[in-house]
Design an enzyme around this catalytic site. Structure first.
Site, PDB file in Angstrom:
ATOM      1  N   ASN A  37      31.667   6.397  10.505  1.00 57.80           N
ATOM      2  CA  ASN A  37      32.264   6.040   9.219  1.00 57.80           C
ATOM      3  C   ASN A  37      33.710   5.559   9.362  1.00 57.80           C
ATOM      4  OD1 ASN A  37      33.699   8.384   9.731  1.00 57.80           O
ATOM      5  ND2 ASN A  37      33.257   9.353   7.763  1.00 57.80           N
ATOM      6  N   ASP A  61      28.284   7.660   7.120  1.00 55.66           N
ATOM      7  CA  ASP A  61      28.859   8.998   7.187  1.00 55.66           C
ATOM      8  C   ASP A  61      27.728   9.947   7.563  1.00 55.66           C
ATOM      9  OD1 ASP A  61      29.878  11.537   6.704  1.00 55.66           O
ATOM     10  OD2 ASP A  61      31.038  10.904   4.955  1.00 55.66           O
ATOM     11  N   ARG A 111      12.460  14.730  14.364  1.00 56.73           N
ATOM     12  CA  ARG A 111      11.514  13.713  13.893  1.00 56.73           C
ATOM     13  C   ARG A 111      10.935  12.897  15.036  1.00 56.73           C
ATOM     14  NH1 ARG A 111      14.118   8.516  11.272  1.00 56.73           N
ATOM     15  NH2 ARG A 111      14.356   8.131  13.523  1.00 56.73           N
ATOM     16  N   TYR A 150      38.309  22.859  12.879  1.00 56.22           N
ATOM     17  CA  TYR A 150      37.654  22.227  14.028  1.00 56.22           C
ATOM     18  C   TYR A 150      36.939  23.266  14.878  1.00 56.22           C
ATOM     19  CZ  TYR A 150      37.125  19.288  18.209  1.00 56.22           C
ATOM     20  OH  TYR A 150      36.624  18.585  19.283  1.00 56.22           O
ATOM     21  N   THR A 180      39.887  15.497  27.417  1.00 63.55           N
ATOM     22  CA  THR A 180      39.476  14.228  28.007  1.00 63.55           C
ATOM     23  C   THR A 180      40.522  13.165  27.663  1.00 63.55           C
ATOM     24  OG1 THR A 180      37.133  14.802  27.859  1.00 63.55           O
ATOM     25  CG2 THR A 180      37.659  12.464  28.009  1.00 63.55           C
TER      26      THR A 180
END
Length: 320
Positions: A37, A61, A111, A150, A180
């Site tokens: 998004n 999103d 799925r 977070y 990273t």
């Protein structure tokens, strides 16, 4: 190892790590659908991929149901704000990415009977009381502090992924990514490496939080991507640490950046961040044993590559 993947979904595919992962998958012959998004991503990250015949971008999103146009044999869930500056700015969105976003990505994997890889984080360990951090350590996290949006989003994402594996037999793997760095990090995202590089290249003081004796371990982005692909190509559920076990103080990292850039910037100490971990270093024994993975690019190799990219992207007056 990735040759077996015909089609991959990468949520957060326009982000820093996500764009490198998409690029590597395409190089390996995998068709890639990236969903993003652009709340924190840079469109320039994927600009070179847009004309690739095997790449498709969905501006979506992931906290809303993803109407994926294809079936996939691997789903990588990377979508989330990842830097403190971003998740402080987007706290509720970060929590939703870890909860609704993870559930939606898991639904697609279920799925399609696809392998699911969750990009979790070393932040699940919080300010650790165990060192180095092993995967069986449960962490020391402030659940209501400013970083918690977070930390707890990723902890919840791990719990959800593990529950779906147990209850629905979805083939899942959890990667705990340590710091990273590399090309494509946004210069304004607030994390240590881009902040120090921007300051050094512009001749501004490098702002070191606290005493600078807190430690980090830095993993070059190509190594992190290799680790994600190694996990995807296995049936190992994780969690598994992906990081470089070479531990450095933040002050030493700042000094190394001054050396590589040739900058004459001073080092300036500022207040320590709230709940900033004092030590952060992975034990990667499990990654070595289960995935045959270990980082290959040390800081002496990776940092100049990162500096070169920053100079090309953000040309400045020569340093004096």
């Amino acid at each position: 190892m990735t040759g077996r993947f015909e089609r991959a979904l990468v949520t957060g595919g326009a982000g820093f790590v996500g764009s490198h992962l998409c690029e590597r998958l395409l190089d390996d012959g995998t068709e890639v659908v990236a969903a993003d998004n652009f709340a924190t991503a840079d469109t320039g990250n994927i600009a070179p991929l847009l004309d690739h015949p095997a790449f498709r971008l969905l501006s979506r999103d992931v906290t809303l149901p993803i109407a994926a146009p294809s079936s996939f044999d691997v789903v990588f869930h990377l979508a989330s704000a990842a830097s403190p500056r971003d998740y402080f700015r987007l706290p509720l969105e970060t929590l939703r990415a870890g909860s609704y976003g993870t559930e939606n990505a898991l639904d697609i994997a279920e799925r399609d009977s696809a392998r699911f890889v969750l990009a979790s984080t070393s932040e699940v360990y919080g300010d650790p009381r165990e060192h180095p951090q092993r995967e069986d350590y449960w962490g020391h996290v402030n659940p209501i502090g400013p970083r918690s949006v977070y930390d707890e989003a990723k902890r919840y994402a791990e719990a959800l992924t593990a529950a779906v594996r147990r209850e629905r037999s979805v083939n899942t793997g959890i990667a705990r990514i340590f710091n990273t760095y590399g090309p494509r990090m946004r210069s304004d995202d607030g994390r240590m490496i881009p902040t120090f590089l921007t300051q050094a290249l512009s001749g501004e003081p490098l702002t070191v939080a606290g005493t600078g004796q807190q430690t980090r371990s830095l993993c070059y982005v190509e190594d992190t991507v290799r680790g994600l692909l190694a996990l995807a190509g296995s049936d190992f559920p994780g969690p598994v640490n992906l990081g470089n076990p070479h531990e450095l103080t933040v002050l030493a990292i700042a000094e190394e950046i001054l050396s590589v850039t040739g900058s004459s910037s001073a080092i300036e100490y500022i207040d320590a961040a709230v709940d900033d971990p004092a030590r952060r270093c992975p034990d990667i024994s499990l990654a070595r044993r289960e995935l045959g993975w270990a980082p290959e690019i040390d800081l002496a190799q990776g940092l100049p590559l990162t500096v070169d990219w920053y100079v090309r992207k953000n040309p400045l007056e020569p340093l004096h």
